[in-house]
Motif scaffolding. Structure first.
Motif, PDB file in Angstrom:
ATOM      1  N   UNK A  27       0.866  -1.178   0.000  1.00  0.00           N
ATOM      2  CA  UNK A  27       0.000   0.000   0.000  1.00  0.00           C
ATOM      3  C   UNK A  27       0.903   1.228   0.000  1.00  0.00           C
ATOM      4  N   UNK A  28       0.316   2.408  -0.052  1.00  0.00           N
ATOM      5  CA  UNK A  28       1.116   3.631  -0.140  1.00  0.00           C
ATOM      6  C   UNK A  28       1.292   4.337   1.206  1.00  0.00           C
ATOM      7  N   UNK A  81      -5.905  -1.747   3.695  1.00  0.00           N
ATOM      8  CA  UNK A  81      -5.051  -2.907   3.402  1.00  0.00           C
ATOM      9  C   UNK A  81      -4.476  -3.453   4.701  1.00  0.00           C
ATOM     10  N   UNK A  82      -4.019  -2.553   5.563  1.00  0.00           N
ATOM     11  CA  UNK A  82      -3.427  -2.970   6.836  1.00  0.00           C
ATOM     12  C   UNK A  82      -4.467  -3.600   7.761  1.00  0.00           C
ATOM     13  N   UNK A  89      -2.305  -3.733  -2.774  1.00  0.00           N
ATOM     14  CA  UNK A  89      -1.964  -3.051  -4.020  1.00  0.00           C
ATOM     15  C   UNK A  89      -0.782  -3.772  -4.674  1.00  0.00           C
ATOM     16  N   UNK A  90      -0.405  -3.324  -5.863  1.00  0.00           N
ATOM     17  CA  UNK A  90       0.770  -3.895  -6.524  1.00  0.00           C
ATOM     18  C   UNK A  90       2.015  -3.649  -5.673  1.00  0.00           C
ATOM     19  N   UNK A 175      -0.398  -0.939  14.464  1.00  0.00           N
ATOM     20  CA  UNK A 175      -0.364  -1.241  13.034  1.00  0.00           C
ATOM     21  C   UNK A 175       0.626  -0.391  12.245  1.00  0.00           C
ATOM     22  N   UNK A 176       1.355   0.511  12.911  1.00  0.00           N
ATOM     23  CA  UNK A 176       2.266   1.388  12.164  1.00  0.00           C
ATOM     24  C   UNK A 176       3.401   0.623  11.494  1.00  0.00           C
ATOM     25  N   UNK A 177       3.829  -0.505  12.093  1.00  0.00           N
ATOM     26  CA  UNK A 177       4.935  -1.280  11.504  1.00  0.00           C
ATOM     27  C   UNK A 177       4.453  -2.310  10.488  1.00  0.00           C
ATOM     28  N   UNK A 178       3.200  -2.711  10.587  1.00  0.00           N
ATOM     29  CA  UNK A 178       2.673  -3.750   9.702  1.00  0.00           C
ATOM     30  C   UNK A 178       2.770  -3.307   8.241  1.00  0.00           C
ATOM     31  N   UNK A 179       3.440  -4.111   7.419  1.00  0.00           N
ATOM     32  CA  UNK A 179       3.529  -3.811   5.993  1.00  0.00           C
ATOM     33  C   UNK A 179       4.793  -3.093   5.570  1.00  0.00           C
ATOM     34  N   UNK A 180       5.647  -2.672   6.528  1.00  0.00           N
ATOM     35  CA  UNK A 180       6.929  -2.073   6.136  1.00  0.00           C
ATOM     36  C   UNK A 180       7.726  -3.132   5.366  1.00  0.00           C
ATOM     37  N   UNK A 181       8.326  -2.777   4.222  1.00  0.00           N
ATOM     38  CA  UNK A 181       9.057  -3.787   3.440  1.00  0.00           C
ATOM     39  C   UNK A 181      10.265  -4.330   4.195  1.00  0.00           C
TER      40      UNK A 181
END
Length: 618
Positions: A27-28, A81-82, A89-90, A175-181
């Motif tokens: 996500x962005x 998304x989170x 997203x892509x 949830x701030x860390x969730x999804x960091x690459x």
């Protein structure tokens, strides 16, 4: 502690997880950790599901058995998304590019078509119950002083939510860390000693820091896999401090050696199918405060016999850790109890058990000379479950020397049970995203623009005149680009580092500035303006620190630059010094100093005046 690694059949491999410095992977949303109060919370329970093979993963089943509730804290920067309310997203192209850079620096082969996968995770750290991960490259290598170590795979995956609290059986995540690459580097099990583990970890860290990765506490996590002959693969999590790497590995070797020894002593013992027995009535009039306090709160005492384990629960793996500690850790992890009491302890001295109580325990459990026993004191449900787990672990020891599992690294170099070892059953394809295709054109472009390795950058900085201390500052603060930019304005490398990093750090600490205040008052743009004035000889080098101090206290840039003591026009000073030398030739530097200071009356610092005079008086 001398260990012959070859003789014991030592094998080891590393897994490095490094956050990348981009927005989130699917996500962005920004990859920024928040410290302010959350804007909302949601509550969920997560259920385990079968993987691609149709089976439920062992580790996932264990987590599900704990029956926990999860609360998630979100912000205005949290998206659907989170929350797992919108498809991903892509994949983030910047994160993909960084992962490809790392792959090339480690000599890996890129997968040009690859499947994004879901990895089952039910400890609550992902709202979806799974982590998205994708293979990027494979079959690379690093060179070490003891030979090459293979790089098995490089993956790109999303980081988990961060745990911020617990309340009973409820775990609270943010949830701030969730999804960091995250880029995950997994080596082959080619590492042959504890020192080589450390060497490989430090080298991989240098490669990662050459690329655009996040820096600071919690941005990199290292796991190590360890096994010896007749042992099993153990994954140690939280393996962070390089100073503890060799000790942690060596202690795991000692633990496995002792477990193999214990297995040899009990492998012929029959599994009697024992169950926990309620022994509470024995302790009606006990003098043991631990038991007494628990019984007052409604607790129970449960126990069990461990046939054939006499003397083995007190067997020391290494200082401070025994097989009894191992069993206690299992009870804590599975049932949430505080620990256990066992027969190899000093029951009378340590717990104030009476001879009568000890005799009744042995009789109730039918303990024989070669047997051991364990007790757990807690709420009935927890105590019963803990004893059940200990019985199961003892039976495992009869059948298997070293059970393969995931363990948690502790600060003293020891480890404790964390969860069973996950298997292939936890993986299945991501159905909301197409196959990821990585073109050769993209790979070629990455190859053309590879960053210099950390060691190359360090050597380059030293060649340009930076002292070792200044080199360390530039690299540790990840300010190479800013340094290069400011050096084009004012060509004095060591002074630029002082103005850019050293003095702002010192002043911020002294003035107790927050990160936000420092970034506003002592920004790179402001420092650039100050160095421009130095280059134009509007202020001297010796005046820069005071300008920064004024800025830190809240003065504007114009106000700070107008401080007369340091901020007079250097050109005007130089012109007057030259004129005085012509008017009164032959005087020494101190004489000219007195004349100039009398004329300018405090407009310039004495050090600045003397520096200027010495330019013209030899």
């Amino acid at each position: 502690m001398e260990i012959d690694y070859a003789k014991i059949g030592f094998k080891s491999g590393l897994e490095i997880h490094q956050q990348l410095d981009t927005h989130k992977l699917f996500c962005n949303c920004p990859s920024v950790l928040r410290s302010d109060n959350p804007d909302f919370t949601i509550k969920r329970k997560l259920n385990v599901s079968a993987g691609e093979s149709g089976k439920v993963d062992t580790a996932a089943a264990y987590q599900a058995s704990l029956n926990k509730t999860f609360v998630y804290q979100g912000y205005d920067s949290t998206c659907l998304v989170e929350l797992d309310e919108e498809p991903p997203h892509q994949i983030n192209p910047d994160a993909l590019r960084i992962a490809l850079q790392i792959s090339e620096l480690l000599h890996c082969k890129v997968f040009h078509t690859t499947q994004i996968m879901r990895k089952t995770v039910v400890n609550g750290s992902n709202t979806s119950g799974f982590q998205r991960t994708v293979l990027i490259a494979h079959d690379g290598w690093v060179e070490t002083s003891s030979g090459k170590v293979g790089i098995q795979t490089i993956c790109l995956e999303e980081d988990a939510a961060r745990e911020v609290g617990k309340e009973g059986n409820t775990v609270i995540y943010r949830l701030d860390r969730l999804g960091i690459p995250l880029v995950e580097i997994a080596t082959e099990p080619d590492i042959k000693s504890a020192e080589q583990v450390k060497e490989v970890a430090l080298y991989l860290g240098k490669v990662l820091r050459s690329c655009k990765v996040k820096r600071g506490l919690g941005t990199i996590r290292q796991d190590v896999n360890v096994s010896i002959k007749n042992g099993a693969r153990i994954e140690i999590k939280g393996f962070q401090d390089p100073r503890m790497m060799t000790e942690t590995v060596d202690k795991e070797i000692l633990r496995q050696k002792k477990l193999i020894e214990i297995h040899g002593l009990v492998k012929g013992v029959k599994d009697y199918g024992l169950s926990p027995i309620d022994l509470t009535s024995i302790f009606r009039n006990t003098e043991c405060n631990l038991v007494k306090n628990s019984l007052v709160k409604g607790g129970k005492v449960f126990g069990a016999k461990l046939p054939g384990f006499f003397g083995l629960l007190g067997l020391e793996f290494y200082e401070g850790k025994r097989f009894g500690t191992e069993l206690s850790n299992y009870g804590k992890a599975h049932a949430g109890v505080g620990g256990l009491i066992h027969s190899d302890e000093q029951l009378k001295e340590k717990y104030k058990f009476s001879d009568k109580e000890i005799s009744e325990i042995r009789n109730s459990l039918k303990v024989k000379d070669k047997d051991a026993f364990v007790l757990v004191v807690d709420e009935e449900k927890k105590a019963r479950k803990a004893v059940d787990v200990v019985i199961s672990r003892a039976n495992t020891q009869i059948n298997i020397a070293v059970p393969s599992e995931v363990r948690n690294a502790l600060p003293d170099g020891s480890t404790e049970f964390l969860r069973p070892m996950p298997g292939a059953d936890r993986m299945y394809p991501e159905t909301d995203l197409p196959l990821l295709k990585i073109s050769q054109d993209l790979v070629n472009d990455v190859k053309r623009t590879l960053p210099k390795l950390h060691d190359e950058v360090e050597a380059d900085l030293k060649n340009r005149g930076l002292t070792p201390e200044m080199v360390k500052l530039v690299l540790s603060e990840d300010m190479l680009e800013e340094f290069e930019s400011l050096l084009r304005i004012y060509d004095n490398p060591n002074f630029v580092v002082k103005a850019l990093i050293l003095w702002p750090k010192e002043i911020s600490s002294k003035e107790k500035l927050s990160d936000k205040q420092r970034s506003e008052r002592l920004s790179v743009d402001i420092i650039e303006s100050i160095l421009q004035k130095v280059a134009e000889k509007k202020i001297s080098e010796s005046g820069v620190k005071e300008v920064l101090e004024k800025l830190a206290k809240g003065s504007s840039l114009d106000e700070s630059l107008s401080v007369k003591k340091e901020g007079g026009d250097i050109r005007k000073l130089e012109e007057r010094v030259l004129k005085l030398i012509k008017e009164k030739p032959g005087l020494n530097a101190n004489a000219y100093m007195g004349l100039v200071m009398a004329e300018f009356k405090g407009q310039f610092d004495g050090k600045v005046i003397m520096e200027t005079i010495r330019k013209f008086v030899k």
